[in-house]
Write a protein that holds these residues in place. Sequence first.
Motif, mmCIF file in Angstrom:
data_model
loop_
_atom_site.group_PDB
_atom_site.id
_atom_site.type_symbol
_atom_site.label_atom_id
_atom_site.label_comp_id
_atom_site.label_asym_id
_atom_site.label_seq_id
_atom_site.Cartn_x
_atom_site.Cartn_y
_atom_site.Cartn_z
ATOM 1 N N CYS A 195 40.000 3.013 -26.899
ATOM 2 C CA CYS A 195 41.406 2.376 -27.868
ATOM 3 C C CYS A 195 41.768 1.382 -27.051
ATOM 4 C CB CYS A 195 41.937 3.538 -27.537
ATOM 5 S SG CYS A 195 42.129 4.853 -29.234
ATOM 6 N N CYS B 75 39.918 7.131 -23.400
ATOM 7 C CA CYS B 75 39.164 6.470 -24.815
ATOM 8 C C CYS B 75 38.954 5.196 -23.957
ATOM 9 C CB CYS B 75 39.818 6.980 -26.120
ATOM 10 S SG CYS B 75 38.964 6.037 -27.132
ATOM 11 N N HIS C 76 46.040 9.410 -23.447
ATOM 12 C CA HIS C 76 44.010 9.016 -24.275
ATOM 13 C C HIS C 76 44.054 8.039 -23.547
ATOM 14 C CE1 HIS C 76 42.256 9.025 -28.032
ATOM 15 N NE2 HIS C 76 42.414 7.763 -27.944
ATOM 16 N N HIS D 39 42.003 9.455 -32.792
ATOM 17 C CA HIS D 39 42.155 7.672 -31.625
ATOM 18 C C HIS D 39 43.917 7.720 -31.619
ATOM 19 C CE1 HIS D 39 38.480 8.082 -30.059
ATOM 20 N NE2 HIS D 39 37.376 7.822 -31.335
ATOM 21 N N LEU D 40 43.901 6.429 -30.989
ATOM 22 C CA LEU D 40 45.206 5.626 -31.506
ATOM 23 C C LEU D 40 45.614 5.182 -32.850
ATOM 24 C CD1 LEU D 40 46.452 3.516 -28.066
ATOM 25 C CD2 LEU D 40 46.653 5.958 -28.763
HETATM 26 ZN ZN ZN Z 1 40.259 6.431 -28.522
#
Ligand code: ZN
Lengths: 188, 180
Positions: free
Chosen positions: B35, B32, B28, B3-4
Amino acid sequence: MKNLSDIEIIESVKRGNQADFSLLVDRYKERAYSLLRRMLKNDFDAQEVLQDCFLKAYRSLDSFRQDAKFSTWFYRIVYNSALTFLSSKRRKEENEMTSLEDVLELKSYDTQIYAESENAAQFINKMVEKLPEKYSAIINMFYMDDMSLDDISKITGLSIVNIKVILHRSRNALRELILKHKYYEELL
Amino acid sequence: MNHLTDETLNKYIDNEMDVHELNIVNEHIKTCEICLQKLKAQKVVDTNLRGISQFKLPEGFTENLMQQIAVIRPAGIHFKPQKSYLLRFIFLFLGLAILTFFILSLYEVSQSSSSLSADKLFWYPEFLKKISVEVNSYSALFKSQTISLIGGIFTFILLISAYFIYDSHRDFKNRLNNLR
Ligand SMILES: [Zn+2]
């Protein structure tokens, strides 16, 4: 008259045109007041300290070096006066105030401010006031005054790395609250 | 993929990412949701921080302040160095000394025709009698040709005094102007 640069106004004041100092006052009073108000969290104190800052600047206009920006020089007076004011105030109320100074604790204000706010803008505006003084000062200078990290560093005496840490911590704390209240849905 | 992080989110907001890093983030958030929400929230924070408002001061702040400033010594105008005052004092003292000497001598000159005795000065206080008698012995110096010299000195002193009076008056006027 309105288009004079800060340096030209200062030169004129030094030549004896005392009244020209009001041009500088009008140019910087609201910005400096906003900084003080966000640091001191109180209208009355902020106005009093602001007045002292202008008097201090006037008295020491001679020591202002022309190779610096007046805004940076004046902001340093304002920022340091605010810290001095807060430290003397805290010494008086020592029993009451524990060292909350650099603790970023916004959650305790969240419920109340969320109830008072109609949108993300109002919520964030009010939350910035609850930040510790150094945080709110840096947010104020970076966002409202659009100052460079370099200038903020000159004013506060903090390193650029530290300023960035404070900036990021403030944003991250606010982001958590924005997520919690689903304010991000305002964004398309 | 991970994840970020907070750091990534802040770098994204500050436009501190290169194209490669930007691509990774964009890839990403396509998959996701967590995020994506975080990034949106971070943007909301940034946008609204840019819009934080200025506080307004009550009316009359500047006028109030300028009234206080009016009574402060004008900036940039220094007190003249102390020696200037010392110089004036020395001149004044010298002037007074010479003037006293001059008046005393004039008295002696006017008395020089008649013989002068200490008894004639019975209405003088004791110390002045002494001075008069002492000066009397120099009275020969103050005959007609010396009077013109003394006159010259006296005029010189008058001129110096006039200059200092004029100078201090100008100084005062300057200060008065600055009070406006
Ligand atoms: Zn993420």
